[in-house]
Design a protein around this motif. Structure first.
Motif, PDB file in Angstrom:
ATOM      1  N   GLN A  66     -49.715  47.244  -5.702  1.00 52.33           N
ATOM      2  CA  GLN A  66     -49.675  47.075  -7.156  1.00 52.33           C
ATOM      3  C   GLN A  66     -51.046  47.348  -7.755  1.00 52.33           C
ATOM      4  OE1 GLN A  66     -48.320  43.031  -7.342  1.00 52.33           O
ATOM      5  NE2 GLN A  66     -46.153  43.585  -7.233  1.00 52.33           N
ATOM      6  N   GLU A 103     -59.925  41.698  -6.799  1.00 52.67           N
ATOM      7  CA  GLU A 103     -60.035  40.242  -6.636  1.00 52.67           C
ATOM      8  C   GLU A 103     -58.684  39.570  -6.875  1.00 52.67           C
ATOM      9  OE1 GLU A 103     -62.505  38.784  -5.489  1.00 52.67           O
ATOM     10  OE2 GLU A 103     -64.207  40.123  -5.751  1.00 52.67           O
ATOM     11  N   GLY A 104     -57.991  40.032  -7.911  1.00 51.10           N
ATOM     12  CA  GLY A 104     -56.678  39.458  -8.185  1.00 51.10           C
ATOM     13  C   GLY A 104     -55.719  39.702  -7.042  1.00 51.10           C
ATOM     14  N   ALA A 105     -55.782  40.887  -6.460  1.00 52.22           N
ATOM     15  CA  ALA A 105     -54.900  41.186  -5.334  1.00 52.22           C
ATOM     16  C   ALA A 105     -55.231  40.286  -4.146  1.00 52.22           C
ATOM     17  CB  ALA A 105     -55.037  42.653  -4.947  1.00 52.22           C
ATOM     18  N   LEU A 146     -53.760  54.453 -12.498  1.00 52.12           N
ATOM     19  CA  LEU A 146     -53.523  54.627 -13.935  1.00 52.12           C
ATOM     20  C   LEU A 146     -54.831  54.504 -14.714  1.00 52.12           C
ATOM     21  CD1 LEU A 146     -50.198  52.626 -14.382  1.00 52.12           C
ATOM     22  CD2 LEU A 146     -50.524  55.108 -14.557  1.00 52.12           C
ATOM     23  N   LEU A 147     -55.651  53.546 -14.353  1.00 54.68           N
ATOM     24  CA  LEU A 147     -56.918  53.373 -15.065  1.00 54.68           C
ATOM     25  C   LEU A 147     -57.841  54.564 -14.814  1.00 54.68           C
ATOM     26  CD1 LEU A 147     -57.569  49.538 -14.565  1.00 54.68           C
ATOM     27  CD2 LEU A 147     -56.890  50.733 -16.655  1.00 54.68           C
ATOM     28  N   LEU A 179     -61.737  43.555 -10.799  1.00 55.00           N
ATOM     29  CA  LEU A 179     -60.793  42.503 -11.167  1.00 55.00           C
ATOM     30  C   LEU A 179     -59.448  42.718 -10.490  1.00 55.00           C
ATOM     31  CD1 LEU A 179     -61.570  42.022 -14.963  1.00 55.00           C
ATOM     32  CD2 LEU A 179     -62.566  40.911 -12.971  1.00 55.00           C
ATOM     33  N   LEU A 180     -58.985  43.956 -10.438  1.00 55.00           N
ATOM     34  CA  LEU A 180     -57.721  44.238  -9.744  1.00 55.00           C
ATOM     35  C   LEU A 180     -57.815  43.846  -8.278  1.00 55.00           C
ATOM     36  CD1 LEU A 180     -56.688  47.703 -11.233  1.00 55.00           C
ATOM     37  CD2 LEU A 180     -55.465  45.531 -11.481  1.00 55.00           C
ATOM     38  N   ALA A 233     -56.714  57.124 -17.067  1.00 53.01           N
ATOM     39  CA  ALA A 233     -57.058  56.839 -18.463  1.00 53.01           C
ATOM     40  C   ALA A 233     -58.517  57.190 -18.733  1.00 53.01           C
ATOM     41  CB  ALA A 233     -56.806  55.366 -18.765  1.00 53.01           C
ATOM     42  N   ASP A 270     -51.805  51.091  -7.636  1.00 54.27           N
ATOM     43  CA  ASP A 270     -51.123  51.836  -8.691  1.00 54.27           C
ATOM     44  C   ASP A 270     -51.817  51.632 -10.032  1.00 54.27           C
ATOM     45  OD1 ASP A 270     -49.378  52.615  -6.757  1.00 54.27           O
ATOM     46  OD2 ASP A 270     -47.749  51.256  -7.356  1.00 54.27           O
ATOM     47  N   ALA A 271     -52.187  50.404 -10.316  1.00 54.82           N
ATOM     48  CA  ALA A 271     -52.892  50.139 -11.572  1.00 54.82           C
ATOM     49  C   ALA A 271     -54.235  50.871 -11.581  1.00 54.82           C
ATOM     50  CB  ALA A 271     -53.099  48.632 -11.742  1.00 54.82           C
ATOM     51  N   ASP A 280     -65.873  47.760 -13.048  1.00 53.31           N
ATOM     52  CA  ASP A 280     -65.677  46.327 -13.249  1.00 53.31           C
ATOM     53  C   ASP A 280     -64.193  45.984 -13.345  1.00 53.31           C
ATOM     54  OD1 ASP A 280     -68.270  45.166 -13.240  1.00 53.31           O
ATOM     55  OD2 ASP A 280     -68.700  46.179 -15.127  1.00 53.31           O
ATOM     56  N   GLN A 281     -63.441  46.843 -13.984  1.00 48.31           N
ATOM     57  CA  GLN A 281     -62.002  46.584 -14.108  1.00 48.31           C
ATOM     58  C   GLN A 281     -61.310  46.672 -12.751  1.00 48.31           C
ATOM     59  OE1 GLN A 281     -60.878  49.461 -17.067  1.00 48.31           O
ATOM     60  NE2 GLN A 281     -61.680  48.236 -18.777  1.00 48.31           N
TER      61      GLN A 281
END
Lengths: 196, 196
Positions: free
Chosen positions: A172, A155-157, A179-180, A152-153, A183, A175-176, A148-149
Motif C-alpha cells: 500500500q 513509518e506508517g507502514a 503516485l506521489l 511518513l508512508l 505527482a 503504491d502511494a 519527507d512524505q
DNA sequence: CGCAGGAGAGAACGCTCGTTCTCGCCTCAT
DNA sequence: ATGAGGCGAGAACGAGCGTTCTCTCCTGCG
C-alpha cells in the motif's frame, strides 16, 4: 580472556533477540545470560550496566538495519527504482515471522518517557533514515518535500504492519509512493518549495 | 462508598496521565495512588489488578481519542474537507506540549511481546481508525485503497512527530494526502482496483 | 450513647530484578 | 609441581513493585 570483542557481540546478539521480541523491561539480565551463554560476571565486565547493553543493542540494530536496507537498494540502478526498492525491502522485512515493528519506535514507547538516551538514539536512527530516503528522492530530481512524505508512508507502514500482523502495508505504501512520485514529476519544476 | 463510577474515572484519569507520559511498567500502583488521591485498598476494589487498570486506560483512551477526532471532523461539511480535517486535527494533537505519540503504539511496543490483550486492544483501536478514515474517503467517491494509504500517512506522522518532537509531520502528511486525493480523482473511475 | 462496619494510611509480604560477592576450579608461569 | 590469578556458577543483597493485611478512625444506625 577469550576475545572481548567477540563476547560483546555474542551478548548484544542475544540481547537483541530478547529485547526485540519481548520488550526491554520484560527481559532480565538472567535471560541475557542464559541466551548468550556468558556468565553474569562476564556480562558486567563487558557492559557497566543493563542500560549500556540496551544502548549498544540499539546502536548495533541501527547499523545493521540501515546496512541491510542500503544493500537491497543498491541492487537497483535508476534513482526511481531505488526509491521503490525501499518499500520492497520493507515488505520482506514485514514478512519475517518474528517481525514486531521498529525496535526504535518500540523502545521509544517503552522508555522514551524516562530515558533521554533512548530518545536520542531513536531520533538519530530516524534522522538517518530520513536523510537516506531524501537523498534517494533528490537523486531523481524531485524535492526533499517528497522525501519527507515518503518517510511518513514508510513509518506508517512499519507500525501498521506490526500491529495488524500483515505485510500488506508495504505494498500500500509502495503504491502511494508511486503516485506521489508521479505527482511530483509533472509541474513541480518551476516554482521551488523552499523546504529544508 | 462515594460513587464507584466516579472513583473509577478518577483512577483511570490519573493512570492515563502517568502511563502515557512515563510508560506503563515505569509507573507503580503507588504513583497511581498518589496521583488519584485514592487509597491502594480502594484501587484494588475498583480494579482486580494493575493489568485491568491498564486495559481500562486503553479503553477510555480509545473512546476519547476517536470522539475528539470525530468532533473536529464534524465541524466540516464536504467529504473532501473532512478527510483533510483529520490531518488538521493531528496537527493540533502533535502541538500539545506533553505529546508523546500514540498510546496504543507505545503500549504495543512495551507490552506487545508479553500481553496478548494489549495487542488486541491496539489492533481494535487501529482498525476503528482505519474504518473511520476509509468511510470518510469512500464518501468522497474514492476507493478504499486510498483510505488505507491515508492511514499510513497518519500513522507515520504520529510516530514521526513523537520522535522528532515537532508537529511538522502533520502538514507534510496533509499535503501528501491532498496529492493522493487529487491522483485518485482523475482516471480511477473506470477500472476498479478490486481491493477490500 | 455505643457499637458494627467500612474506609484510609501505611506497613508488610513475596517476588523479581539489577548488581555484587563467594567459592571452587582450571590454567599457566616459574 | 605449585601457587596465584582469573573464570563460571550460583548465592546473596538491596531496591522496587504488585498485592494484601493491620490498625485506627470515622460514620451511621439502634
Amino acid at each position: 580472556m577469550p576475545d572481548r570483542e567477540a563476547a560483546q557481540d555474542q551478548a548484544i546478539s542475544a540481547a537483541e533477540d530478547l529485547f526485540y521480541s519481548r520488550g526491554i523491561q520484560a527481559v532480565g539480565m538472567d535471560a541475557v545470560r542464559d541466551a548468550s551463554g556468558l556468565s553474569l560476571k562476564r556480562l558486567y565486565q563487558l557492559f557497566p550496566s543493563k542500560e549500556a547493553l540496551v544502548l549498544q543493542f540499539l546502536n548495533r540494530r541501527d547499523r545493521q538495519w540501515r546496512q541491510a536496507l542500503a544493500h537491497h537498494v543498491d541492487t537497483h540502478t535508476t534513482p526511481e527504482e531505488q526509491v521503490i526498492a525501499v518499500f520492497e525491502w520493507l515488505h520482506t522485512w514485514f514478512s519475517k515471522p518474528d517481525y514486531r515493528g521498529c525496535a526504535f519506535i518500540n523502545s521509544f514507547g517503552e522508555l522514551g518517557g524516562i530515558s533521554p538516551e533512548v530518545v536520542a538514539q531513536a531520533r538519530r536512527h530516524k534522522q538517518a533514515f530520513r536523510d537516506y530516503l531524501v537523498a534517494l528522492v533528490t537523486a531523481t530530481g524531485r524535492p526533499a518535500t517528497l522525501g519527507d512524505q515518503l518517510v511518513l508512508l514508510a513509518e506508517g507502514a512499519i507500525t501498521t504492519a506490526a500491529i495488524t500482523g500483515t505485510s500488506q502495508p508495504a505494498t500500500q505504501a509502495r503504491d502511494a509512493a508511486r503516485l506521489l512520485m508521479l505527482a511530483y514529476s509533472r509541474h513541480d519544476r518551476a516554482h521551488s518549495d523552499g523546504s529544508q
